[in-house]
Every structure is written in structure tokens, then in C-alpha cells.
Scaffold this motif. Structure first.
Motif, PDB file in Angstrom:
ATOM      1  N   THR A  39      12.559   2.039  -3.431  1.00 56.24           N
ATOM      2  CA  THR A  39      11.512   2.147  -4.450  1.00 56.24           C
ATOM      3  C   THR A  39      12.126   2.278  -5.843  1.00 56.24           C
ATOM      4  N   PRO A  40      11.673   1.476  -6.802  1.00 57.90           N
ATOM      5  CA  PRO A  40      12.198   1.581  -8.168  1.00 57.90           C
ATOM      6  C   PRO A  40      11.596   2.773  -8.907  1.00 57.90           C
ATOM      7  N   SER A  41      12.182   3.110 -10.032  1.00 59.45           N
ATOM      8  CA  SER A  41      11.652   4.209 -10.840  1.00 59.45           C
ATOM      9  C   SER A  41      10.433   3.749 -11.637  1.00 59.45           C
ATOM     10  N   PRO A  42       9.508   4.657 -11.927  1.00 57.28           N
ATOM     11  CA  PRO A  42       8.398   4.309 -12.817  1.00 57.28           C
ATOM     12  C   PRO A  42       8.886   3.796 -14.170  1.00 57.28           C
ATOM     13  N   GLY A  43       9.998   4.361 -14.656  1.00 56.65           N
ATOM     14  CA  GLY A  43      10.521   3.923 -15.947  1.00 56.65           C
ATOM     15  C   GLY A  43      10.917   2.463 -15.933  1.00 56.65           C
ATOM     16  N   LEU A  44      11.599   2.017 -14.871  1.00 56.71           N
ATOM     17  CA  LEU A  44      11.963   0.610 -14.764  1.00 56.71           C
ATOM     18  C   LEU A  44      10.719  -0.259 -14.668  1.00 56.71           C
ATOM     19  N   GLU A  75       4.327  10.803   3.260  1.00 58.98           N
ATOM     20  CA  GLU A  75       3.675  11.423   2.103  1.00 58.98           C
ATOM     21  C   GLU A  75       4.297  10.927   0.805  1.00 58.98           C
ATOM     22  N   GLU A  76       5.608  10.820   0.785  1.00 56.28           N
ATOM     23  CA  GLU A  76       6.306  10.320  -0.403  1.00 56.28           C
ATOM     24  C   GLU A  76       5.885   8.885  -0.714  1.00 56.28           C
ATOM     25  N   MET A  77       5.839   8.055   0.313  1.00 55.61           N
ATOM     26  CA  MET A  77       5.455   6.656   0.125  1.00 55.61           C
ATOM     27  C   MET A  77       4.013   6.539  -0.371  1.00 55.61           C
ATOM     28  N   GLU A  78       3.152   7.331   0.205  1.00 57.32           N
ATOM     29  CA  GLU A  78       1.748   7.322  -0.202  1.00 57.32           C
ATOM     30  C   GLU A  78       1.607   7.708  -1.671  1.00 57.32           C
ATOM     31  N   ASP A  79       2.350   8.714  -2.091  1.00 63.59           N
ATOM     32  CA  ASP A  79       2.326   9.148  -3.486  1.00 63.59           C
ATOM     33  C   ASP A  79       2.857   8.051  -4.407  1.00 63.59           C
ATOM     34  N   CYS A  80       3.925   7.374  -3.973  1.00 58.06           N
ATOM     35  CA  CYS A  80       4.481   6.286  -4.778  1.00 58.06           C
ATOM     36  C   CYS A  80       3.480   5.149  -4.935  1.00 58.06           C
ATOM     37  N   VAL A  81       2.773   4.794  -3.862  1.00 53.53           N
ATOM     38  CA  VAL A  81       1.758   3.742  -3.946  1.00 53.53           C
ATOM     39  C   VAL A  81       0.728   4.098  -5.009  1.00 53.53           C
ATOM     40  N   ARG A  82       0.241   5.324  -4.986  1.00 54.11           N
ATOM     41  CA  ARG A  82      -0.781   5.741  -5.954  1.00 54.11           C
ATOM     42  C   ARG A  82      -0.225   5.732  -7.378  1.00 54.11           C
ATOM     43  N   PHE A  84       2.139   3.837  -8.641  1.00 51.26           N
ATOM     44  CA  PHE A  84       2.287   2.482  -9.171  1.00 51.26           C
ATOM     45  C   PHE A  84       0.938   1.813  -9.374  1.00 51.26           C
ATOM     46  N   TRP A  85      -0.065   2.195  -8.602  1.00 51.31           N
ATOM     47  CA  TRP A  85      -1.424   1.719  -8.886  1.00 51.31           C
ATOM     48  C   TRP A  85      -1.853   2.216 -10.261  1.00 51.31           C
ATOM     49  N   ASP A  86      -1.603   3.476 -10.540  1.00 52.55           N
ATOM     50  CA  ASP A  86      -1.947   4.051 -11.837  1.00 52.55           C
ATOM     51  C   ASP A  86      -1.212   3.357 -12.984  1.00 52.55           C
ATOM     52  N   LEU A  87       0.028   2.916 -12.726  1.00 50.31           N
ATOM     53  CA  LEU A  87       0.841   2.282 -13.759  1.00 50.31           C
ATOM     54  C   LEU A  87       0.513   0.806 -13.951  1.00 50.31           C
ATOM     55  N   GLY A  88      -0.308   0.253 -13.075  1.00 45.87           N
ATOM     56  CA  GLY A  88      -0.741  -1.124 -13.259  1.00 45.87           C
ATOM     57  C   GLY A  88      -0.019  -2.157 -12.425  1.00 45.87           C
ATOM     58  N   ALA A  89       0.590  -1.768 -11.322  1.00 49.25           N
ATOM     59  CA  ALA A  89       1.224  -2.742 -10.435  1.00 49.25           C
ATOM     60  C   ALA A  89       0.163  -3.665  -9.845  1.00 49.25           C
ATOM     61  N   ASP A  90       0.542  -4.910  -9.607  1.00 46.11           N
ATOM     62  CA  ASP A  90      -0.382  -5.869  -9.004  1.00 46.11           C
ATOM     63  C   ASP A  90      -0.409  -5.763  -7.489  1.00 46.11           C
ATOM     64  N   GLY A  91       0.675  -5.264  -6.923  1.00 44.91           N
ATOM     65  CA  GLY A  91       0.738  -5.145  -5.482  1.00 44.91           C
ATOM     66  C   GLY A  91       1.867  -4.245  -5.052  1.00 44.91           C
ATOM     67  N   VAL A  92       1.895  -3.958  -3.767  1.00 46.07           N
ATOM     68  CA  VAL A  92       2.977  -3.160  -3.190  1.00 46.07           C
ATOM     69  C   VAL A  92       3.538  -3.898  -1.980  1.00 46.07           C
ATOM     70  N   VAL A  93       4.790  -3.615  -1.688  1.00 38.01           N
ATOM     71  CA  VAL A  93       5.519  -4.257  -0.596  1.00 38.01           C
ATOM     72  C   VAL A  93       5.998  -3.136   0.323  1.00 38.01           C
ATOM     73  N   LEU A  94       5.529  -3.116   1.551  1.00 34.87           N
ATOM     74  CA  LEU A  94       5.797  -1.953   2.407  1.00 34.87           C
ATOM     75  C   LEU A  94       5.808  -2.332   3.874  1.00 34.87           C
ATOM     76  N   GLY A  95       6.199  -1.388   4.701  1.00 35.98           N
ATOM     77  CA  GLY A  95       6.222  -1.597   6.138  1.00 35.98           C
ATOM     78  C   GLY A  95       6.662  -0.334   6.852  1.00 35.98           C
ATOM     79  N   ALA A  96       6.209  -0.152   8.073  1.00 35.92           N
ATOM     80  CA  ALA A  96       6.589   0.997   8.899  1.00 35.92           C
ATOM     81  C   ALA A  96       6.500   0.585  10.357  1.00 35.92           C
ATOM     82  N   LEU A  97       7.436   1.085  11.152  1.00 39.85           N
ATOM     83  CA  LEU A  97       7.501   0.724  12.565  1.00 39.85           C
ATOM     84  C   LEU A  97       7.385   1.950  13.460  1.00 39.85           C
ATOM     85  N   THR A  98       6.953   1.707  14.685  1.00 41.97           N
ATOM     86  CA  THR A  98       6.994   2.732  15.718  1.00 41.97           C
ATOM     87  C   THR A  98       8.382   2.721  16.360  1.00 41.97           C
ATOM     88  N   PRO A  99       8.734   3.770  17.114  1.00 42.85           N
ATOM     89  CA  PRO A  99      10.030   3.756  17.811  1.00 42.85           C
ATOM     90  C   PRO A  99      10.169   2.590  18.783  1.00 42.85           C
TER      91      PRO A  99
END
Length: 255
Positions: A39-44, A75-82, A84-99
Motif C-alpha cells: 500500500t502506498p502512502s497517502p502523501g504519494l 482491519e488495516e486494509m479496510e481502513d486504508c480503503v476508506r 483512499f476513498w476519502d482522498l479521491g481514488a478511482d479504485g482499489v486493487v486487493l485480494g485475500a485468500l483462505t488457507p
């Protein structure tokens, strides 16, 4: 989205500007591409948003390594999504797997709920699933807009047969975007063999030497396999060549 579409994968302001100047239709903004991207920084993000006039999707990945996340990481990822939504991102790129190697639809749903009306790309966690067709169905069910994939191989050309099957099975319900090892030399062949016309590349051709004059040979600040005084950035000439090829693609009669 036009037929031939190219996304620039960038992890710095300099690379973002190079990709935009060279014809990127969209950016995937991340950090630490040398270890697969985080995940990049909000500043970048704010710098790139200010200086680039194309859509920006942001990678949401809290760490290097696998895609099996614990509760705190989700929880960290969820917070990051929100954020970047607030900052005006057009989309997010994500993924999660089960064991067991399937998409974790519970975690993915939670993250996509946080994304609201932003576009969601399923990143190359897809390539680590046990069954690509099962994962394709899951991604469609979840409402992902795009799957970024190398066809579950080391690069997209090697994965061409799986990419062809995925493109056919998608039937317009989700975009298949070829990534990993995408170069000017391989784009036309990937397209001809698969029908995929959406591409993802960093446009890097080789390391840039650091500007440091004094260099400490006895200390490494990162992974021993990563040279301390080499920088990886988007090569504008390489990206422009890729973009010109992608934008010149046309559908075949079979499509």
C-alpha cells in the motif's frame, strides 16, 4: 474503457509522471514494487493525484508475502480503503485468500463494502488460487470489475492458455487484464493467443543507478538480494512503446 487499454504499475512520483506522459490510461499506485508491491502512502497518492490527469487505482496490501490475512491486517486494509476513498481514488486493487487456496469471499466482501462506488480490481492473489475458473466465478459473484493475472504462471506469455480460457469464460462480465512480464516484445503475441486487450505493466527496463557518491559496502538496509544503490523506475520510452502497441490493437473476427 477503450478496446486497447494499458495500466501503468508505479511506485513513485517519477514513475507515475513517466507513465502518464507515455500514454497510460490508468495507474495502479503502490509502494515497494521490488517486493511485489504494498500500500502506498497517502502523501504519494496526493502528489500523483495532483500531477497526473488519469484514473488512479490504489493497491491495498499491508505487507510482503502471502495473501492470508489475520484480523488486525484486515482491519488495516479496510481502513486504508476508506482513507483512499476519502482522498479521491478511482479504485482499489486487493485480494485475500483462505488457507485452502480459494478467494476469501468474507474478507473480500468486507473490503469491497468499504470501497463503496470505487472500482475493485482483484490483484494477483488470483494467480495463487488452486482453481482459476473457480476463482473467476467468485470474483464475478463478488462484483470485482477486473482480474489482474499472469494466467497463474511466472509471466503472462507463459500463462497464455489460461488467459485465453479466462477471457472466453468471462463473457464480458469481468475484465481480464494481463500483467507480469508485459513488454513491447510480448504484447501482440499475448493478444493474438488470448484475446486479452487490457494490459498492466511497470514499463521498467533496468535499474537506475543511485545518485549517492559515498557508498557503504558493508551495510544493507533491506533484503540482501536487492542492491542498495539501484533504483527501479518506469522507463518512459519503454512504456510509450507498450502504449502505442496496446492502443493499436483491434478485435479479431472471433471476438
Amino acid at each position: 474503457m477503450s478496446y486497447g487499454f494499458i495500466e501503468g504499475c508505479v511506485d513513485s512520483h517519477a514513475s507515475a509522471l513517466a507513465a502518464c506522459r507515455a500514454g497510460a490510461d490508468r495507474l495502479e499506485l503502490c509502494a515497494n514494487l521490488s517486493i511485489g508491491g504494498t500500500t502506498p502512502s497517502p502523501g504519494l497518492f496526493q502528489q500523483v493525484r495532483r500531477d497526473c490527469d488519469v484514473k488512479i487505482n490504489v493497491l491495498i496490501r499491508p505487507r510482503f508475502g502471502d495473501f492470508l490475512y489475520d484480523r488486525a491486517e484486515v482491519e488495516e486494509m479496510e481502513d486504508c480503503v476508506r482513507r483512499f476513498w476519502d482522498l479521491g481514488a478511482d479504485g482499489v486493487v486487493l485480494g485475500a485468500l483462505t488457507p485452502e487456496g480459494t478467494l476469501d469471499e468474507a474478507v473480500m466482501s468486507r473490503l469491497m463494502w468499504a470501497a463503496g462506488d470505487m472500482e475493485v480490481t482483484l490483484h494477483r492473489a488470483f494467480d495463487m488460487t488452486r482453481d482459476p475458473l473457480e476463482a473467476l466465478v467468485s470474483a464475478i459473484r463478488l462484483g470485482c470489475r477486473t482480474i489482474l493475472t499472469s494466467g497463474q504462471e511466472q509471466d503472462a506469455l507463459s500463462g497464455a492458455e489460461t488467459l485465453r480460457v479466462l477471457q472466453k469464460r468471462a463473457m464480458g462480465r469481468i475484465n481480464i487484464m494481463a500483467g507480469c512480464g508485459v513488454r513491447r516484445e510480448s504484447i501482440r503475441e499475448i493478444h493474438q493467443r488470448t484475446g486479452v486487450h487490457i494490459f498492466h505493466t511497470s514499463g521498467r527496463r533496468g535499474p537506475v543507478d543511485s545518485g549517492m557518491i559515498y557508498r557503504k559496502p558493508t551495510v544493507s538496509m533491506g533484503l540482501p538480494s536487492l542492491p542498495e544503490y539501484e533504483l527501479w523506475r518506469t522507463d518512459e520510452e519503454e512504456f510509450r512503446a507498450c502504449a502505442e502497441i496496446v492502443h493499436g490493437l483491434a478485435p479479431s473476427l472471433e471476438e
